[in-house]
Design a protein around this motif. Structure first.
Motif, PDB file in Angstrom:
ATOM      1  N   SER A 164      -2.688  -5.416   4.336  1.00 41.63           N
ATOM      2  CA  SER A 164      -2.500  -4.167   5.098  1.00 41.63           C
ATOM      3  C   SER A 164      -1.149  -4.190   5.799  1.00 41.63           C
ATOM      4  O   SER A 164      -0.495  -3.171   5.955  1.00 41.63           O
ATOM      5  N   ALA A 165      -0.715  -5.374   6.219  1.00 46.15           N
ATOM      6  CA  ALA A 165       0.541  -5.454   6.964  1.00 46.15           C
ATOM      7  C   ALA A 165       1.753  -5.330   6.034  1.00 46.15           C
ATOM      8  O   ALA A 165       2.718  -4.632   6.334  1.00 46.15           O
ATOM      9  N   ILE A 166       1.690  -6.014   4.893  1.00 50.12           N
ATOM     10  CA  ILE A 166       2.844  -5.996   3.988  1.00 50.12           C
ATOM     11  C   ILE A 166       2.811  -4.699   3.192  1.00 50.12           C
ATOM     12  O   ILE A 166       1.878  -4.460   2.429  1.00 50.12           O
ATOM     13  N   GLY A 167       3.799  -3.874   3.424  1.00 47.84           N
ATOM     14  CA  GLY A 167       3.797  -2.593   2.720  1.00 47.84           C
ATOM     15  C   GLY A 167       5.205  -2.059   2.620  1.00 47.84           C
ATOM     16  O   GLY A 167       6.181  -2.824   2.612  1.00 47.84           O
ATOM     17  N   LEU A 168       5.293  -0.726   2.569  1.00 49.53           N
ATOM     18  CA  LEU A 168       6.611  -0.117   2.439  1.00 49.53           C
ATOM     19  C   LEU A 168       7.503  -0.506   3.606  1.00 49.53           C
ATOM     20  O   LEU A 168       8.717  -0.613   3.473  1.00 49.53           O
ATOM     21  N   GLY A 169       6.890  -0.722   4.759  1.00 48.34           N
ATOM     22  CA  GLY A 169       7.654  -1.104   5.955  1.00 48.34           C
ATOM     23  C   GLY A 169       8.446  -2.382   5.725  1.00 48.34           C
ATOM     24  O   GLY A 169       9.571  -2.516   6.200  1.00 48.34           O
ATOM     25  N   ASN A 170       7.876  -3.330   5.004  1.00 47.30           N
ATOM     26  CA  ASN A 170       8.566  -4.604   4.783  1.00 47.30           C
ATOM     27  C   ASN A 170       9.640  -4.477   3.728  1.00 47.30           C
ATOM     28  O   ASN A 170      10.729  -5.025   3.860  1.00 47.30           O
ATOM     29  N   PHE A 193       5.641  -3.327  15.447  1.00 50.06           N
ATOM     30  CA  PHE A 193       4.385  -2.631  15.587  1.00 50.06           C
ATOM     31  C   PHE A 193       3.865  -2.064  14.262  1.00 50.06           C
ATOM     32  O   PHE A 193       2.734  -2.242  13.868  1.00 50.06           O
ATOM     33  N   TYR A 194       4.791  -1.378  13.606  1.00 45.71           N
ATOM     34  CA  TYR A 194       4.450  -0.681  12.362  1.00 45.71           C
ATOM     35  C   TYR A 194       4.147  -1.687  11.261  1.00 45.71           C
ATOM     36  O   TYR A 194       3.193  -1.550  10.510  1.00 45.71           O
ATOM     37  N   THR A 195       4.981  -2.730  11.199  1.00 46.44           N
ATOM     38  CA  THR A 195       4.845  -3.644  10.069  1.00 46.44           C
ATOM     39  C   THR A 195       3.531  -4.421  10.133  1.00 46.44           C
ATOM     40  O   THR A 195       2.963  -4.785   9.112  1.00 46.44           O
ATOM     41  N   LEU A 196       3.027  -4.665  11.350  1.00 54.00           N
ATOM     42  CA  LEU A 196       1.759  -5.397  11.426  1.00 54.00           C
ATOM     43  C   LEU A 196       0.558  -4.445  11.397  1.00 54.00           C
ATOM     44  O   LEU A 196      -0.578  -4.865  11.614  1.00 54.00           O
ATOM     45  N   SER A 197       0.804  -3.175  11.153  1.00 54.09           N
ATOM     46  CA  SER A 197      -0.256  -2.147  11.108  1.00 54.09           C
ATOM     47  C   SER A 197      -1.064  -2.116  12.396  1.00 54.09           C
ATOM     48  O   SER A 197      -2.292  -2.078  12.360  1.00 54.09           O
ATOM     49  N   LEU A 198      -0.360  -2.162  13.533  1.00 58.54           N
ATOM     50  CA  LEU A 198      -1.099  -2.184  14.798  1.00 58.54           C
ATOM     51  C   LEU A 198      -1.172  -0.778  15.395  1.00 58.54           C
ATOM     52  O   LEU A 198      -0.318   0.051  15.141  1.00 58.54           O
ATOM     53  N   GLY A 199      -2.200  -0.562  16.169  1.00 60.27           N
ATOM     54  CA  GLY A 199      -2.331   0.731  16.849  1.00 60.27           C
ATOM     55  C   GLY A 199      -3.076   1.754  16.016  1.00 60.27           C
ATOM     56  O   GLY A 199      -3.276   2.873  16.448  1.00 60.27           O
ATOM     57  N   MET A 200      -3.482   1.363  14.807  1.00 62.87           N
ATOM     58  CA  MET A 200      -4.178   2.329  13.966  1.00 62.87           C
ATOM     59  C   MET A 200      -5.640   2.005  13.813  1.00 62.87           C
ATOM     60  O   MET A 200      -6.337   2.585  13.007  1.00 62.87           O
ATOM     61  N   GLY A 201      -6.065   0.994  14.527  1.00 63.42           N
ATOM     62  CA  GLY A 201      -7.476   0.642  14.442  1.00 63.42           C
ATOM     63  C   GLY A 201      -7.811  -0.153  13.190  1.00 63.42           C
ATOM     64  O   GLY A 201      -8.956  -0.533  12.965  1.00 63.42           O
ATOM     65  N   ILE A 202      -6.796  -0.423  12.364  1.00 57.53           N
ATOM     66  CA  ILE A 202      -7.082  -1.126  11.114  1.00 57.53           C
ATOM     67  C   ILE A 202      -7.539  -2.550  11.394  1.00 57.53           C
ATOM     68  O   ILE A 202      -8.496  -3.039  10.805  1.00 57.53           O
ATOM     69  N   THR A 203      -6.849  -3.204  12.308  1.00 53.94           N
ATOM     70  CA  THR A 203      -7.195  -4.602  12.558  1.00 53.94           C
ATOM     71  C   THR A 203      -8.521  -4.685  13.320  1.00 53.94           C
ATOM     72  O   THR A 203      -9.243  -5.671  13.204  1.00 53.94           O
ATOM     73  N   ALA A 214      -6.249  -0.214   3.483  1.00 58.24           N
ATOM     74  CA  ALA A 214      -6.634  -0.494   4.870  1.00 58.24           C
ATOM     75  C   ALA A 214      -6.801   0.808   5.649  1.00 58.24           C
ATOM     76  O   ALA A 214      -7.749   0.968   6.433  1.00 58.24           O
ATOM     77  N   LEU A 215      -5.891   1.743   5.406  1.00 59.05           N
ATOM     78  CA  LEU A 215      -5.971   3.014   6.135  1.00 59.05           C
ATOM     79  C   LEU A 215      -7.240   3.769   5.755  1.00 59.05           C
ATOM     80  O   LEU A 215      -7.946   4.314   6.607  1.00 59.05           O
ATOM     81  N   LEU A 216      -7.541   3.773   4.447  1.00 58.95           N
ATOM     82  CA  LEU A 216      -8.736   4.488   3.997  1.00 58.95           C
ATOM     83  C   LEU A 216      -9.992   3.802   4.524  1.00 58.95           C
ATOM     84  O   LEU A 216     -10.964   4.447   4.931  1.00 58.95           O
ATOM     85  N   TYR A 229       0.440  10.871   3.962  1.00 55.09           N
ATOM     86  CA  TYR A 229       1.803  10.889   3.401  1.00 55.09           C
ATOM     87  C   TYR A 229       2.192   9.542   2.796  1.00 55.09           C
ATOM     88  O   TYR A 229       3.012   9.463   1.902  1.00 55.09           O
ATOM     89  N   TYR A 230       1.568   8.469   3.298  1.00 54.61           N
ATOM     90  CA  TYR A 230       1.847   7.134   2.742  1.00 54.61           C
ATOM     91  C   TYR A 230       1.475   7.126   1.250  1.00 54.61           C
ATOM     92  O   TYR A 230       2.170   6.576   0.415  1.00 54.61           O
ATOM     93  N   ALA A 231       0.353   7.777   0.949  1.00 53.40           N
ATOM     94  CA  ALA A 231      -0.098   7.808  -0.442  1.00 53.40           C
ATOM     95  C   ALA A 231       0.829   8.657  -1.306  1.00 53.40           C
ATOM     96  O   ALA A 231       0.929   8.443  -2.518  1.00 53.40           O
TER      97      ALA A 231
HETATM   98  N1  PFF Z   1       2.248  -2.149   7.766  1.00 57.07           N
HETATM   99  C1  PFF Z   1       2.595  -1.253   6.704  1.00 57.07           C
HETATM  100  C2  PFF Z   1       3.974  -1.478   6.246  1.00 57.07           C
HETATM  101  O1  PFF Z   1       4.682  -2.303   6.812  1.00 57.07           O
HETATM  102  O2  PFF Z   1       4.343  -0.780   5.333  1.00 57.07           O
HETATM  103  C3  PFF Z   1       2.534   0.167   7.089  1.00 57.07           C
HETATM  104  C4  PFF Z   1       1.252   0.568   7.553  1.00 57.07           C
HETATM  105  C5  PFF Z   1       0.148   0.358   6.786  1.00 57.07           C
HETATM  106  C6  PFF Z   1       1.217   1.107   8.737  1.00 57.07           C
HETATM  107  C7  PFF Z   1      -1.036   0.677   7.244  1.00 57.07           C
HETATM  108  C8  PFF Z   1       0.034   1.444   9.217  1.00 57.07           C
HETATM  109  C9  PFF Z   1      -1.071   1.201   8.473  1.00 57.07           C
HETATM  110  F1  PFF Z   1      -2.203   1.532   8.966  1.00 57.07           F
END
Ligand code: PFF
Length: 532
Positions: A22-28, A265-275, A365-367, A144-146
């Motif tokens: 969930s953390a490793i994504g487009l952000g990285n 914050f974004y890269t670890l997917s925090l603040g979205m309730g995913i973790t 993870a988001l879904l 929009y991520y999708a």
């Molecule tokens: N952490 C993801 C990234 O670095 O691309 C982005 C992301 C995924 C943000 C999932 C939020 C999330 F819920």
């Protein structure tokens, strides 16, 4: 109430791979390299690492503790822990209602309505509102991520079947913009991407998402290593390595420091309730501290490896690295095309394939956070919950498909939003507006509420008990004794105090540093002049 037989991860490895997924994504792979390039290379990486350890990891521990302790989705977790409405929740509620009146007075009707709505929700539901807020953020981001996931799949297809024959970045840019203006093709990619995401979740927690992540994550790292080796062995690649990693403190501004914080914050997917959601499937004996250390390590490695795969290639082909967000779709296709041995299609294909894997595990993870919420709160069957979230995301995502580049296809949405929120607040497209609002407004706010809740309402003492399960030796190690070489040395006086341990260090960061710093990022993002 939680279901009696809640599914769980099979063990540490499963949890680490899924959460790292969930953390490793487009952000990285897409964002980290270019913001590092723009902000002084190695200097920025140093600041980013500090942000990860001082803010990111403590918040991640909070989310995991909340999830595992309550075994609930984010909304249910807050509800379960705040049995009586806390005074702080009421203060926030009234503050929001008063803000709504001020906004109304200033003619800001849209924000006044939102402020009033959330103020009332805070009075009625307390901090569970924060859980609800994070779930809404997750669903909006997914929509929009999708769509970006769909673009990437389209580029995988182009690389392997059509070939990416762009000799110059200008040509690649023209083709990319033409593509964005073709809603049918964009929607096809999006639907394929979101359907694969749905399929990943179909088998449940252990049999679905964990099984997929266990296969996909090693493939992701293998592809990353392959592309990296190809890039750094190109003639002239060293300039790219230097650009990416050589610290240049003169390029690092206060804005860059804040960007590093936001990105941590974004890269670890925090603040979205995913973790919180993923943490709710953790077994009690699992060591949350070591799991977070692994997740952060893998996430950071992926980001640095992506930078080392991208910049050396761009420099070796003589292109400019400062293309910003468009780097991947404009500069990279031309870069791949120039690769020796006419193998550009292969390297381009592998690169986009790797990117699509990263995006898929993050989208899953988001879904999943929406699915877990519906299952927990409404006691519906998992597959029905999945189908509902899937349909909701598709409907919302289609808006982004129609408006990747501008508002032309959906003028009515632009008009409506313009009337409610003000024309000047809208960015160039629905897609951009949604990205900006969720990443810069919703995530920091939600993260701040989580740290305040854990630090001051649930209290670090109780949250700490949860963190200690399965990690007591590790979390109670006295860091001062350890660092100063006095570990194991008997003390003259027995003491009941903790001293500086990982656990007390975490408590300090959660109660004081994290909320203040997050508030600063938020204020900066919304344009408040903080004097730096
Ligand atoms: N952490 C993801 C990234 O670095 O691309 C982005 C992301 C995924 C943000 C999932 C939020 C999330 F819920």
């Amino acid at each position: 109430m939680a279901t009696t037989e809640r599914d769980s991860w099979s063990g540490n490895l499963g949890f680490i791979l899924v959460t790292a997924g969930s953390a490793i994504g487009l952000g990285n792979i897409w964002k980290f390299p270019y913001i590092t390039g723009q902000n002084g290379g190695g200097a920025f990486v140093l600041v980013y690492l500090c942000c990860i350890f001082l803010i990111g990891v403590p918040l991640m521990l909070c989310e995991m503790a909340l999830g595992r302790h309550t075994r609930q989705n984010p909304y249910g977790a807050f509800r379960a822990l705040e049995l009586k409405r806390s005074p702080l929740g009421k203060v926030i509620g009234w503050f929001l209602i008063l803000s709504a009146l001020c906004l109304l007075y200033g003619g800001d009707y849209g924000f006044a309505a939102l402020s009033l709505l959330f103020g009332c929700l805070f009075l009625a539901l307390g901090f569970a509102t924060a859980g609800l807020f994070s779930l809404i953020a997750a669903m909006l981001i997914l929509s929009y991520y999708a769509v970006v996931g769909g673009w990437i799949l389209d580029y995988v297809y182009r690389s392997f079947w059509e070939g990416i024959n762009f000799t110059t970045p200008t040509e690649a840019e023209r083709v990319f913009l033409e593509y964005l203006k073709n809603p049918w093709r964009v929607a096809t990619g999006f639907l394929i991407f979101i359907s694969i995401t749905g399929i990943m979740l179909w088998g449940g927690i252990r049999g679905g998402i964990e099984r997929w992540s266990k296969c996909l994550m090693p493939v992701l790292f293998l592809l990353l290593v392959a592309v990296l080796i190809r890039a750094v062995t190109l003639p002239g690649a060293y300039a790219g390595v230097e650009f990416f990693l050589k610290p240049d403190f003169s390029k690092l501004s206060a804005g860059g420091v804040l960007e590093a914080l936001g990105h941590a914050f974004y890269t670890l997917s925090l603040g979205m309730g995913i973790t919180i959601t993923y943490g709710s499937y953790l077994k009690k004996e699992q060591n949350i501290f070591s799991a977070s250390a692994w997740i952060v390590f893998l996430d950071t490695m992926a980001a640095i490896m992506a930078g080392l795969a991208i910049f050396p290639a761009v420099f070796a082909m003589g292109f400019s690295p400062s293309a910003g967000p468009s780097l991947i779709f404009k500069i990279l296709p031309a870069t791949f095309h120039q690769m020796p041995g006419n193998l550009g299609w292969l390297w381009g294909g592998l690169f986009f394939l790797m990117l699509s894997i990263a995006a898929l595990t993050s989208a899953a993870a988001l879904l999943e956070s929406g699915v877990t919420f519906l299952v927990d709160q409404f006691k519906i069957r998992r597959n029905i919950a999945l189908l509902s979230c899937f349909i909701g995301t598709v409907l919302l995502g289609l808006l982004s498909c129609c408006s990747c580049a501008d508002w032309e296809e959906i003028p009515w949405v632009q008009k409506g939003l313009g009337v409610v929120f003000g024309e000047d607040r809208l960015l160039g497209s629905w897609f951009d507006t949604l990205d900006f609002a969720t990443s810069n407004w919703m995530l920091p706010l939600s993260g701040m509420l989580i740290t305040i809740f854990v630090g001051w309402i649930w209290k670090t003492r109780k949250a700490g008990r949860e963190l200690r399960r399965g990690a007591a030796k590790f979390s109670d190690e006295n860091l001062l004794n350890w660092l100063s070489g006095f570990r194991g040395e008997p003390m003259y006086q027995t003491t009941r105090n903790h001293g500086l341990t990982l656990l007390t260090g975490w408590g300090l960061l959660v109660r004081f540093l994290a909320p203040v710093v997050i508030l600063l990022i938020f204020l900066k993002f919304i344009g408040v002049n903080l004097g730096f």
